[in-house]
Design an enzyme around this catalytic site. Structure first.
Site, short mmCIF file in Angstrom:
data_model
loop_
_atom_site.label_atom_id
_atom_site.label_comp_id
_atom_site.label_asym_id
_atom_site.label_seq_id
_atom_site.Cartn_x
_atom_site.Cartn_y
_atom_site.Cartn_z
N LYS A 78 0.84 -1.19 0.00
CA LYS A 78 0.00 0.00 0.00
C LYS A 78 0.88 1.25 0.00
O LYS A 78 1.96 1.27 0.61
CB LYS A 78 -0.92 0.00 1.23
N ASN A 87 2.83 6.41 -7.23
CA ASN A 87 1.39 6.63 -7.31
C ASN A 87 1.10 8.05 -7.79
O ASN A 87 1.05 8.99 -7.01
CB ASN A 87 0.75 6.37 -5.95
N PHE A 88 0.92 8.18 -9.11
CA PHE A 88 0.56 9.45 -9.72
C PHE A 88 -0.92 9.47 -10.07
O PHE A 88 -1.34 10.17 -10.99
CB PHE A 88 1.35 9.67 -11.02
N CYS A 114 -3.92 8.37 -7.53
CA CYS A 114 -5.00 8.29 -6.54
C CYS A 114 -5.98 9.43 -6.80
O CYS A 114 -5.60 10.60 -6.79
CB CYS A 114 -4.45 8.38 -5.12
N LYS A 119 2.38 4.82 -12.06
CA LYS A 119 0.99 4.34 -12.11
C LYS A 119 0.08 5.45 -12.62
O LYS A 119 0.00 6.53 -12.05
CB LYS A 119 0.54 3.89 -10.72
N ASN A 152 -5.33 3.11 -12.51
CA ASN A 152 -5.83 3.26 -11.15
C ASN A 152 -7.35 3.42 -11.24
O ASN A 152 -7.93 3.34 -12.32
CB ASN A 152 -5.19 4.46 -10.45
#
Length: 427
Positions: free
Chosen positions: A93, A188-189, A191, A229, A256
């Site tokens: 995570k 993580n680009f 969320c 991502k 995502n």
């Protein structure tokens, strides 16, 4: 009508050890610094069983199935369970430097069922979450990464990271996660909720200029492979994917979750999931997003094939995977690996065995012996609508030409003799 659901992940062994080849970076040199090819592992052609093993950016995995970043990778216990069940890799995570800023709410999930009016008995086809990244202290997550790598030195553990628009913060976070021995980084680009309010997540992935700058910081610091991502909440997903690869990332992951409002409770008139009478748009996943994800992955794969040497870069497909057939579709469109998150939340960690068996059945049906045998095989069949019209018109002309006359004396029939004669008259 969507129905509410609270999900708690419970936790509980054997897999052959696989070698890991580390990708050591020497700084940012674009775009040719990626030197590791993405190839299927070599195995005997005569083997009775298809070989699911893949090597992606130098990372050797027993199969292409990867735990996607989210609740299934939230702590040591569940990540250990994933390795014991046989998942090819685990993406933890998403972590950031200051977990104290991450405050989750409950309930934070809502489900859409296929039954009439969201019947509680209908099949779950959609899942919305308003969950944030990890709310556990970074130090705790780092200790667990280190412990997992000690216990599973030859299995692939990928850290998912996210930070605010601060170069020093990104550099510190990368340095700290790499010290644990993780094998790669997924950035993580993408969320879609909560974090963009702090110029994080999709706020970066939707702004190519910002994305290019942050990717530059990340890739100048990182010494392990980096995947970016992608967010689907953008007009043309190939633009951020292109920027990420040109800025030094070894791979991209897509997609995502999709920004959504799951539904309104028609009795209370309140949106779902409902927190103290209020809600906020969240990320949509599960089976219903699969066709959308396939389209996004197809577009990225075609771009990578035409603009990059796609064998030197990797593509991880994500979205609605619950069967081996779902996974095969992503691979046929060019994906090297397939991530599963919501599917694990719904079916458990043992799902990987079913995925592997069903993917092998597909491969046997077509006599494929390795993943690379069919990766990207369906890409060539996508074209423009204009070209479809041209192809159909040509096919109709050819069919008419065949019908216009007999091709051989053996084709004459007694019953249709007169019509067959007429078919060869010129006027």
């Amino acid at each position: 009508m969507a129905s509410l659901s609270l999900t708690q992940i419970r936790t509980k062994s054997s897999f052959p050890e696989l070698a890991v080849t580390r990708r050591v970076r020497t700084g940012l040199t674009l775009p040719g610094r990626v030197g590791l090819r993405v190839v299927a592992s070599e195995s005997s052609i005569a083997a009775a069983e298809p070989d699911l093993a893949v090597t992606v950016n130098g990372l050797h995995m027993p199969n292409p199935f990867v735990i996607g970043s989210g609740p299934p990778g939230t702590n040591y216990t569940v990540m250990k369970r994933a390795f014991d069940e046989g998942w090819g890799a685990v993406i933890a995570k998403t972590v950031s430097l200051d977990a104290a800023k991450v405050i989750n709410v409950t309930p934070r999930y809502a489900r859409l069922r296929a039954g009439a009016n969201g019947s509680a008995k209908g099949q779950i086809i959609g899942w919305e979450n308003i969950e944030l990244i990890s709310d556990r202290p970074l130090e705790t997550m780092l200790k667990e990464f280190e412990q997992l790598k000690k216990e599973y030195p030859d299995r692939i553990l990928i850290a998912s990271i996210m930070e605010e628009y601060d170069k020093a913060a990104w550099e510190e976070l990368i340095d700290r996660v790499e010290q644990t021995g993780i094998d790669a980084i997924e950035v993580n680009f993408s969320c879609p909720h909560g974090m963009p309010e702090r110029r994080m997540g999709a706020a970066v992935g939707q702004d190519c200029a910002l994305l290019e700058e942050v990717c530059g910081w990340v890739n100048a610091k990182a010494t392990v492979p980096v995947w970016a991502k992608m967010t689907p909440n953008i007009t043309d997903i190939t633009q951020p994917a292109r920027v990420s690869l040109r800025s030094g990332c070894e791979g991209v992951a897509a997609i995502n979750t999709i920004m959504s409002v799951m539904g309104i409770d028609l009795k209370t008139l309140r949106p779902e999931p409902c927190v103290e009478g209020y809600s906020t748009p969240g990320g949509y996943s599960s089976k219903a997003v699969h066709p959308i994800a396939l389209g996004k992955v197809m577009n990225i794969a075609k771009m990578m094939k035409s603009e990059f040497n796609d064998k030197d870069y990797s593509l991880s497909g994500i979205g609605g995977v619950e069967t081996g057939s779902d996974a095969a579709e992503f691979i046929l469109l060019g994906a090297d690996t397939v991530q599963v998150c919501t599917g694990v939340m719904m079916h458990g960690y043992g799902l990987v065995k079913k995925l592997c068996d069903e993917l092998k059945d597909f491969m046997k049906m077509h006599n494929f012996t390795s993943i690379e045998d069919f990766r990207g095989a369906s890409l060539e069949y996508f074209t423009t609508h204009t070209d479809l019209v041209r192809r159909q018109q040509e096919a109709i002309r050819q069919r008419k030409a065949v019908k216009k006359g007999l091709q051989s004396d053996k084709d004459w029939t007694g019953d249709g003799f007169v019509k067959e004669t007429e078919s060869m008259v010129s006027n």
